[in-house]
Design a protein around this motif. Structure first.
Motif, PDB file in Angstrom:
ATOM      1  N   GLU A 213       0.785  -1.226   0.000  1.00  0.00           N
ATOM      2  CA  GLU A 213       0.000   0.000   0.000  1.00  0.00           C
ATOM      3  C   GLU A 213       0.819   1.279   0.000  1.00  0.00           C
ATOM      4  O   GLU A 213       0.444   2.279  -0.609  1.00  0.00           O
ATOM      5  N   ARG A 214       1.965   1.291   0.694  1.00  0.00           N
ATOM      6  CA  ARG A 214       2.648   2.556   0.952  1.00  0.00           C
ATOM      7  C   ARG A 214       4.156   2.398   1.111  1.00  0.00           C
ATOM      8  O   ARG A 214       4.662   1.293   1.273  1.00  0.00           O
ATOM      9  N   MET A 215       4.839   3.533   1.078  1.00  0.00           N
ATOM     10  CA  MET A 215       6.272   3.577   1.345  1.00  0.00           C
ATOM     11  C   MET A 215       6.535   4.694   2.352  1.00  0.00           C
ATOM     12  O   MET A 215       6.052   5.808   2.190  1.00  0.00           O
ATOM     13  N   TYR A 216       7.283   4.375   3.397  1.00  0.00           N
ATOM     14  CA  TYR A 216       7.721   5.374   4.368  1.00  0.00           C
ATOM     15  C   TYR A 216       9.157   5.775   4.054  1.00  0.00           C
ATOM     16  O   TYR A 216      10.001   4.909   3.789  1.00  0.00           O
ATOM     17  N   VAL A 217       9.419   7.071   4.089  1.00  0.00           N
ATOM     18  CA  VAL A 217      10.787   7.563   3.900  1.00  0.00           C
ATOM     19  C   VAL A 217      11.182   8.326   5.157  1.00  0.00           C
ATOM     20  O   VAL A 217      10.587   9.349   5.488  1.00  0.00           O
ATOM     21  N   TRP A 218      12.193   7.805   5.860  1.00  0.00           N
ATOM     22  CA  TRP A 218      12.659   8.431   7.084  1.00  0.00           C
ATOM     23  C   TRP A 218      13.532   9.654   6.791  1.00  0.00           C
ATOM     24  O   TRP A 218      13.965   9.874   5.654  1.00  0.00           O
ATOM     25  N   PHE A 219      13.839  10.396   7.822  1.00  0.00           N
ATOM     26  CA  PHE A 219      14.612  11.639   7.692  1.00  0.00           C
ATOM     27  C   PHE A 219      15.971  11.423   7.036  1.00  0.00           C
ATOM     28  O   PHE A 219      16.499  12.305   6.356  1.00  0.00           O
ATOM     29  N   ASP A 220      16.561  10.231   7.216  1.00  0.00           N
ATOM     30  CA  ASP A 220      17.897   9.945   6.698  1.00  0.00           C
ATOM     31  C   ASP A 220      17.876   9.228   5.353  1.00  0.00           C
ATOM     32  O   ASP A 220      18.920   8.768   4.876  1.00  0.00           O
ATOM     33  N   GLY A 221      16.696   9.139   4.750  1.00  0.00           N
ATOM     34  CA  GLY A 221      16.579   8.497   3.445  1.00  0.00           C
ATOM     35  C   GLY A 221      16.221   7.029   3.504  1.00  0.00           C
ATOM     36  O   GLY A 221      15.921   6.411   2.476  1.00  0.00           O
ATOM     37  N   LYS A 222      16.276   6.467   4.695  1.00  0.00           N
ATOM     38  CA  LYS A 222      15.952   5.054   4.842  1.00  0.00           C
ATOM     39  C   LYS A 222      14.476   4.831   4.538  1.00  0.00           C
ATOM     40  O   LYS A 222      13.618   5.621   4.922  1.00  0.00           O
ATOM     41  N   VAL A 223      14.196   3.729   3.835  1.00  0.00           N
ATOM     42  CA  VAL A 223      12.832   3.406   3.418  1.00  0.00           C
ATOM     43  C   VAL A 223      12.324   2.219   4.226  1.00  0.00           C
ATOM     44  O   VAL A 223      13.064   1.264   4.481  1.00  0.00           O
ATOM     45  N   ASN A 224      11.057   2.288   4.632  1.00  0.00           N
ATOM     46  CA  ASN A 224      10.484   1.241   5.481  1.00  0.00           C
ATOM     47  C   ASN A 224       9.062   0.902   5.046  1.00  0.00           C
ATOM     48  O   ASN A 224       8.354   1.760   4.522  1.00  0.00           O
ATOM     49  N   PRO A 225       8.631  -0.347   5.271  1.00  0.00           N
ATOM     50  CA  PRO A 225       7.267  -0.724   4.871  1.00  0.00           C
ATOM     51  C   PRO A 225       6.194  -0.222   5.824  1.00  0.00           C
ATOM     52  O   PRO A 225       5.026  -0.126   5.444  1.00  0.00           O
ATOM     53  N   CYS A 226       6.557   0.097   7.076  1.00  0.00           N
ATOM     54  CA  CYS A 226       5.568   0.574   8.040  1.00  0.00           C
ATOM     55  C   CYS A 226       6.276   1.271   9.192  1.00  0.00           C
ATOM     56  O   CYS A 226       7.488   1.146   9.343  1.00  0.00           O
ATOM     57  N   ASP A 227       5.501   2.005   9.996  1.00  0.00           N
ATOM     58  CA  ASP A 227       6.136   2.669  11.133  1.00  0.00           C
ATOM     59  C   ASP A 227       5.900   1.932  12.446  1.00  0.00           C
ATOM     60  O   ASP A 227       6.364   2.374  13.499  1.00  0.00           O
ATOM     61  N   ALA A 228       5.204   0.783  12.402  1.00  0.00           N
ATOM     62  CA  ALA A 228       5.173  -0.080  13.581  1.00  0.00           C
ATOM     63  C   ALA A 228       6.580  -0.636  13.802  1.00  0.00           C
ATOM     64  O   ALA A 228       7.003  -0.888  14.925  1.00  0.00           O
ATOM     65  N   ASP A 229       7.308  -0.787  12.695  1.00  0.00           N
ATOM     66  CA  ASP A 229       8.721  -1.182  12.741  1.00  0.00           C
ATOM     67  C   ASP A 229       9.566   0.088  12.817  1.00  0.00           C
ATOM     68  O   ASP A 229      10.292   0.447  11.899  1.00  0.00           O
ATOM     69  N   TYR A 230       9.454   0.797  13.936  1.00  0.00           N
ATOM     70  CA  TYR A 230      10.042   2.132  14.033  1.00  0.00           C
ATOM     71  C   TYR A 230      11.562   2.144  14.158  1.00  0.00           C
ATOM     72  O   TYR A 230      12.182   3.195  14.035  1.00  0.00           O
TER      73      TYR A 230
END
Length: 371
Positions: A307-324
């Protein structure tokens, strides 16, 4: 639904009590005739097939209805197909060639330390996880996303977006680049400049994270926040909004039920005076995901991966923010393009493991409880 030639296509009538309306093939065909946008043919064909086979599960929600009411007629089909794809592709586990929805965190830190948030995890609020996004990196992400078909951009995730010193520039740069532009904020840092920038930049949805209408309960949940100040900020926001003629920004107040004593009715009755939408739901365990109890029976594939892509402040990409803490990160936009990362073997393998009943062997997918 009456589809006479002179009917305003936005004049949709609710067909049920839960704010959903039925989509018809005739309505869809009429939308295509008036559309001035390039449409997503893959989604359009799938939607038509659903209608013809009486297999349509997608219906227009209150959020979508509010958007359609305010957008131009020629943009309705583009929006409708985006929302259909956003809901149906993850449900059917169809992989798109580029993320339709991207969430960016301008900062990973927050000015509050709520007990129901991962910001309360002392092992997270350390230097390795804390930081603010560089503006050049941000522009790189926005430029690639907007030119490759991303329809929705949200500011929000692990931190409070409005504490970034360049948040006004961040908002301004994304102006009119996305069909759906959203800001999630705890409303503690609202001021006249920020509020005006929100309306001037055509942000479609502003979601205030406020968990109670009661001062004592609110401040018990939202550590370091002041209820009176937040309420004053929201009132100021609404007052300034009145000065923007034909403002299209939808305002939402979103709350979490942390205590049994919290009343959904009281919450809705109070905050509906200040918002177009009021959402209240039971809190989920997101403040210490990694130490949650493992659920061996948790096999349902999580829709977030598709469904989505998370992009953190440092450029790291994550599938969700439950995996913070980014144990499932599948790339970094500093090193590769969004397209390369989205179509990477690492993300593909994560999808395959979820589809092959192996979710209960992946940390923290085996204990997060999201679907």
């Amino acid at each position: 639904m009456d589809l006479k030639e002179n009917t305003d296509i936005r004049a949709i009538k609710f067909l049920s009590e839960n704010n959903e309306v039925k989509i018809t093939k005739d309505w869809l065909l009429k939308l295509k005739n008036i559309s001035k946008q390039d449409i997503d043919n893959e989604a359009y064909k799938l939607l038509l097939d659903d209608l013809e086979n009486d297999n349509l599960k997608f219906q227009i929600s209150l959020q979508e209805h509010n958007y359609i009411k305010s957008c131009k007629k020629e943009n309705i089909l583009e929006y409708l197909l985006y929302r259909y794809k956003f809901k149906e592709f993850p449900r059917r586990k169809i992989s798109s060639d580029f993320p339709i929805y991207i969430l960016i965190e301008p900062v990973s830190s927050c000015n509050l330390k709520c007990g129901v948030c991962f910001q309360s995890d002392k092992s997270f609020i350390k230097k390795e996880f804390m930081g603010k996004m560089d503006f050049e990196l941000y522009k790189k992400v926005v430029d690639e996303a907007s030119s490759n078909g991303t329809k929705a951009l949200t500011f929000g995730s692990r931190g409070e977006p409005t504490i970034h010193p360049q948040i006004l520039d961040f908002i301004d740069y994304a102006k009119n680049k996305f069909l759906d532009f959203k800001l999630i904020t705890n409303a503690t840092k609202l001021n006249e400049k920020l509020i005006s920038k929100i309306f001037e930049s055509n942000i479609n949805l502003v979601s205030f994270s406020i968990d109670s209408e009661d001062k004592e309960t609110y401040e018990k949940i939202r550590k370091f926040a002041n209820f009176d100040q937040v309420l004053e900020n929201v009132k100021k926001y609404n007052e300034i909004k009145k000065s923007y003629k034909d403002c299209k920004t939808i305002t939402r107040v979103s709350g979490l039920k942390v205590y049994e004593t919290q009343s959904e009715k009281k919450f809705h009755d109070f905050w509906s005076n200040y918002a177009d939408e009021v959402v209240f739901k039971k809190v989920s365990e997101r403040w210490d995901t990694y130490n949650n109890k493992v659920d061996e029976d948790l096999l349902t594939p999580c829709r977030s991966i598709w469904e989505r892509m998370y992009v953190w402040f440092d450029g790291k990409v994550n599938p969700c923010d439950a995996d913070y803490k980014s144990k499932l990160s599948y790339g970094n936009v500093k090193k590769n393009s969004i397209r390369e990362i989205w179509n990477s073997h690492k993300l593909d393998n994560l999808k395959k493991n979820h589809l092959n009943n192996s979710r209960n062997k992946i940390i923290p997918c085996d204990r997060c409880g999201q679907f």
